[in-house]
Enzyme design. Structure first.
Site, PDB file in Angstrom:
ATOM      1  N   ARG A   1      -9.150   6.351  -9.671  1.00  0.00           N
ATOM      2  CA  ARG A   1      -7.930   5.747 -10.251  1.00  0.00           C
ATOM      3  C   ARG A   1      -7.110   6.759 -11.058  1.00  0.00           C
ATOM      4  NH1 ARG A   1      -7.636   0.378  -9.163  1.00  0.00           N
ATOM      5  NH2 ARG A   1      -9.606  -0.733  -8.981  1.00  0.00           N
TER       6      ARG A   1
ATOM      7  N   ARG B   1      -1.828   2.843 -13.649  1.00  0.00           N
ATOM      8  CA  ARG B   1      -1.056   2.261 -14.739  1.00  0.00           C
ATOM      9  C   ARG B   1      -1.004   3.082 -16.031  1.00  0.00           C
ATOM     10  NH1 ARG B   1      -2.480  -3.364 -16.817  1.00  0.00           N
ATOM     11  NH2 ARG B   1      -4.424  -3.247 -15.618  1.00  0.00           N
TER      12      ARG B   1
ATOM     13  N   TYR C   1     -15.842  -9.778  -1.675  1.00  0.00           N
ATOM     14  CA  TYR C   1     -14.531 -10.304  -2.090  1.00  0.00           C
ATOM     15  C   TYR C   1     -14.078 -11.422  -1.157  1.00  0.00           C
ATOM     16  CZ  TYR C   1     -13.547  -6.738  -5.631  1.00  0.00           C
ATOM     17  OH  TYR C   1     -13.576  -5.961  -6.763  1.00  0.00           O
TER      18      TYR C   1
END
Lengths: 363, 363
Positions: A41, A45, A167
């Site tokens: 990552r 963000r 998932y």
């Protein structure tokens, strides 16, 4: 020896101008003068330039499926920090999405999918859609391949079959993934078919990324850790080993890194049986233990595993912890990484400090 | 040899009438003719007789603090299944509650606490309240000691300092406990003081249970697994080792079981350094690995570690999985348990089947 060290130091100083790829060297078993570096990552963000691009899109998946934007956000951390690896900006759940099992991301809540539970659901998955649906992703890989500096390796990735299935069965994230674990026990035939279809899809998706220019491939089995050992072998290790074997035929020059998060003592079985070139260690794995384990089992490139929370704490302690990991891996090929993804509240300055520290460290 | 086996078989047949405690034998390192058995959360929502009692109380904590009712629900699974251990019905969070850091349980959401963050918060904790506040818990232990069949061991327990601190800092449950991990890094002095106060409180709480009649003590470090190795050593293993050492002086005849859930490869450090009599294995630990590890490190009673989800699946597979665990621990002292608590959706019949199967198995 002094001559060798001087030679390595000199090469290190001119690192940015040569066509050398430390990350691929480490995966080939070469120790080098310092660990290679990238962070899970690393695009995301916590970077203002990422938030700027993200704000131009309606959804997270739109960002993944728009080559201009996905290329840009992939490059941002490479530009800012000088990472040795650029990981394609995408998501593990593009695979079910591409198979006709739609995924949407609810802001602040994570992914939402329909709940997979039956033979009928299985028959809805359509492998022939995959390459068409993910064409923008492969276009992003092609653009990155043409753009990246010569010392930076391009990393493609996929979710592992178990994690994708988990998932799909839960319909989203979960703490313990009880529904998926139960379906695997109650309908092992159906579940094996699902894992097999996902295995094929993962091979296809990773091979397509390699064809488009990815130079290394990582398989994220983010929820391997919720399974007991024999289920982990059946649903995580064995399918991932089959994927590695098939990729060795399809794209023999592209090394594979497995990241079975939470595998604990089962990391031993991964080192022994998977055939991978690299093994990603989660935060909980003692590097000394992993290093002595891979020594016994014939060697393998280790990747990891600084606690992402360390980047939020005092800088000196964070750098000391990073150094301890490098020292514990001493004289073995190491790709420095975190044990889990960069947290959104991380300051870019902390990442810059870490990378600069590691680039001046010696393995 | 045949004589010994016949003798053991005969003893086994009259097990219920003798003052023998298989669970304490295993913790003393004696292998015996079969594993001892109890299950984490063996008293609880999956039992109709528990739900009946629970419906008479306004809150979960009221049940924990009412000796009549807590005694009854502790006994229910012993009566129904013939467990070798009765674990006091209580909760790990009674310790902060008793120190003046109130806990409440929100139906369907789990525990809620104020968020601990400062020196001022630390000064609010009052160790002198503990024994008074928890007097009903010790009264429950006394009643159980007087009531339990002679072959059933009474197990007291506590949360471990790290796990209690993690709930206090987060203000409840969490997936990754980032806030607690960050406070430990940003204010290590404050956090060390909190862990020290909780360590004292845990010793006090466990010693009080031993004084009241508990014959074994388990320390639940449910969130050990979120920490990297050196933090796990500092906040989990070292404090728990200190607790074990202090209890050896206060109540030398009462063995301690540590359950550092998610410790992964750090289970090796627990076997080597903790001084505990028993080591609780979570679902992910391969029993073969744990068995060969404790052999190397001088022996220790292992406890675990069937996947609780196995109890929801096909009975034959569940029993085979239980047998595989018993076989992997062969010729070593084993307390059979789950790798995590019994799930609320478990059928009591599945538990009955498991216990009956294990009572006829041979270690």
């Amino acid at each position: 020896l002094n001559l060798v060290i001087e030679e390595e130091t000199r090469l290190n100083e001119v690192d940015m101008t040569l066509r050398r790829k430390p990350l691929l060297d480490r995966l080939a078993g070469k120790v080098g003068d310092r660990p290679a570096i990238w962070l899970m990552r690393q695009a995301g963000r916590y970077l203002p330039e990422y938030r700027e691009i993200r704000s131009q899109t309606r959804s997270f998946l739109e960002l993944c499926y728009t080559p201009d934007l996905a290329t840009e956000v992939t490059l941002q951390p490479v530009r800012r920090f000088g990472m040795d690896g650029a990981i394609l900006f995408s998501d593990i759940l593009v695979v079910p999405d591409a198979l006709g099992w739609p995924v949407r991301f609810v802001e602040g809540e994570g992914p939402r999918l329909e709940r997979f539970s039956s033979q009928r659901d299985l028959s809805r998955l359509d492998a022939t859609r995959l390459r068409g649906h993910l064409a923008p992703v492969y276009e992003t890989v092609r653009r990155l391949e043409a753009t990246l500096p010569g010392n930076v390796a391009l990393i493609g990735f996929s979710g592992a079959p178990w994690t994708l299935a988990a998932y799909m069965v839960e319909g989203g994230g979960a703490r313990e993934f009880h529904a998926a674990r139960l379906l695997a026990r109650q309908e092992p035939g159906l579940f094996a078919d699902l894992i097999e279809q996902l295995t094929d899809a993962v091979v296809d998706h990773l091979a397509a990324q390699a064809e488009a220019g990815a130079e290394a491939l990582q398989i994220f089995d983010s929820w391997a850790g919720v399974l007991p050992p024999q289920e982990l072998k059946r649903w995580c290790l064995d399918p991932c080993s089959r994927i590695v074997a098939r990729l060795k035929k399809l794209c023999p020059d592209v090394p594979v890194i497995l990241f079975p998060r939470g595998a604990g003592a089962s990391y031993v079985a991964y080192a022994r049986e998977s055939g991978a070139s690299g093994l990603g260690l989660d935060t909980s794995v003692p590097m000394e233990w992993a290093a002595s384990m891979v020594d016994r089992l014939g060697g393998l490139c280790l990747q990891g595993n600084l606690d992402p929370v360390a980047l939020l704490g005092p800088p000196e302690a964070m750098l000391a912890e990073a150094s301890a990991i490098v020292e514990a891996a001493a004289r073995r090929p190491l790709i420095f990484n975190l044990g889990h993804g960069v947290l959104p509240q991380t300051s870019p300055e902390a990442v810059a400090r870490l990378v600069s520290h590691l680039k001046s460290s010696r393995s």
